[in-house]
Design a protein around this motif. Sequence first.
Motif, mmCIF file in Angstrom:
data_model
loop_
_atom_site.group_PDB
_atom_site.id
_atom_site.type_symbol
_atom_site.label_atom_id
_atom_site.label_comp_id
_atom_site.label_asym_id
_atom_site.label_seq_id
_atom_site.Cartn_x
_atom_site.Cartn_y
_atom_site.Cartn_z
ATOM 1 N N VAL A 12 0.828 -1.201 0.000
ATOM 2 C CA VAL A 12 0.000 0.000 0.000
ATOM 3 C C VAL A 12 0.867 1.257 0.000
ATOM 4 O O VAL A 12 0.600 2.233 -0.719
ATOM 5 C CB VAL A 12 -0.956 -0.024 1.202
ATOM 6 N N GLY A 49 2.269 1.965 -3.429
ATOM 7 C CA GLY A 49 1.294 2.202 -4.483
ATOM 8 C C GLY A 49 1.224 1.113 -5.514
ATOM 9 O O GLY A 49 0.855 1.365 -6.662
ATOM 10 N N GLN A 52 -5.514 0.692 -5.390
ATOM 11 C CA GLN A 52 -5.191 2.099 -5.612
ATOM 12 C C GLN A 52 -5.430 2.530 -7.049
ATOM 13 O O GLN A 52 -5.066 3.630 -7.443
ATOM 14 C CB GLN A 52 -3.725 2.351 -5.222
ATOM 15 N N ASN A 53 -6.056 1.644 -7.828
ATOM 16 C CA ASN A 53 -6.417 1.965 -9.203
ATOM 17 C C ASN A 53 -7.872 2.430 -9.231
ATOM 18 O O ASN A 53 -8.777 1.678 -8.855
ATOM 19 C CB ASN A 53 -6.230 0.728 -10.080
ATOM 20 N N TRP A 111 -12.003 0.556 -8.465
ATOM 21 C CA TRP A 111 -13.021 1.039 -7.536
ATOM 22 C C TRP A 111 -14.358 1.264 -8.252
ATOM 23 O O TRP A 111 -15.414 0.926 -7.729
ATOM 24 C CB TRP A 111 -12.561 2.343 -6.874
#
Length: 372
Positions: free
Chosen positions: A248, A251, A256-257, A261
């Motif tokens: 995390v 990245g 984190q994309n 989401w």
Amino acid sequence: MAVSKGPSATVNSSPQSVPSYRNSCLSLAGHCHIKARFLEKSTLLFFMIFCSLFHSLYTSSVNTNSEIEAELLSLRARSDDSVIHLNDLSVSRFLTSTKPPRSYYLIIFFDATHLHGNLQLNLQDFRHEFSLVASSFIANNEHDSSTLSKVFFCDIEFSESQSSFDLFGVVSAPHIGLVGPNVNNLKDADRMGRGDIRQIAESMAEFVESKTKVMVGPIHRPPSPLKNQLVLILVLLLILAPFLTKKVMSGETLLQNPKIWFCGAAVCVYFFSVSGAMYNIIHKMPMFLVDPNDPSELIFFHQGSGTQLGAEGFAVGFLYTVVGLVLALITHVFVTVKNVIAQWMIMIISLLISIWAVGKVVYLDDWKKGYM
């Protein structure tokens, strides 16, 4: 000659009358004595016969109670949850044919299997709580044989024993009755209110203790089957925490994309709309039920149309989501594949997955409606 005969006749008759009177008195006295002795012996014989009959009746009653107690103990020992299953014949054997006073109490749970589909009645939960009280009573008094032979927990089912329901005057379920030793008319048996399902076992134990003066003891509830699984998941998360934290911070995770989401949110909205989650929230449906016959097992699919558990809705929603994702992948991703053979393979696999998912939904629907 006439004058001399008169006095001589009078004098000669007097000595003969005295012995005759004495003999009659002695005979009467003897006769009275014989009657008195006969009356005394008759009274004594009658008293002995009465005592013998009373003793035989008392002994017969004690022997009958002892035989029934032994039979009840044997039935309870063969039961999986310490609850004796009754029917019309056993009710006659243990209650109506056995005149009070009896030497035992029967706590009876009145069940109706055709109403198990009505989740508002919570019949299966009540039955499970009833078995908890029975097993806890055995566990808490295992070293006191006199107590164990005094109280017995039983159940009776409506479709098998409608006559017994009429004898008790039971017209609704769930119903719990307590038949004491001196109850002659079964409609006079003590009854327990429905109470709070979350604390019904404790309330039932208090009810039994107040009526029988016998200590039931604390309720022994089995550990939740999910406890060990939750502990295992927590341990795995603690082990993976350092690696996840590193990813995390650098990245390098898919989370984190932003596109992930958006796709995840769309799938969640679709799943929420087809899984019946709103129905579960409005009607406060439980995710699962505990199997009353085996407390270590859980029930995720409830047979009967018109009702469904939370886990059941999520399972169907998952199958619908699988079909939706397959269609989305075909129309937005797989169309970019140029190889014809690959396209055919993708289409065949997609069709097989869709047919499998829809078949499971149809099978579940038929099972709930009783077609299978």
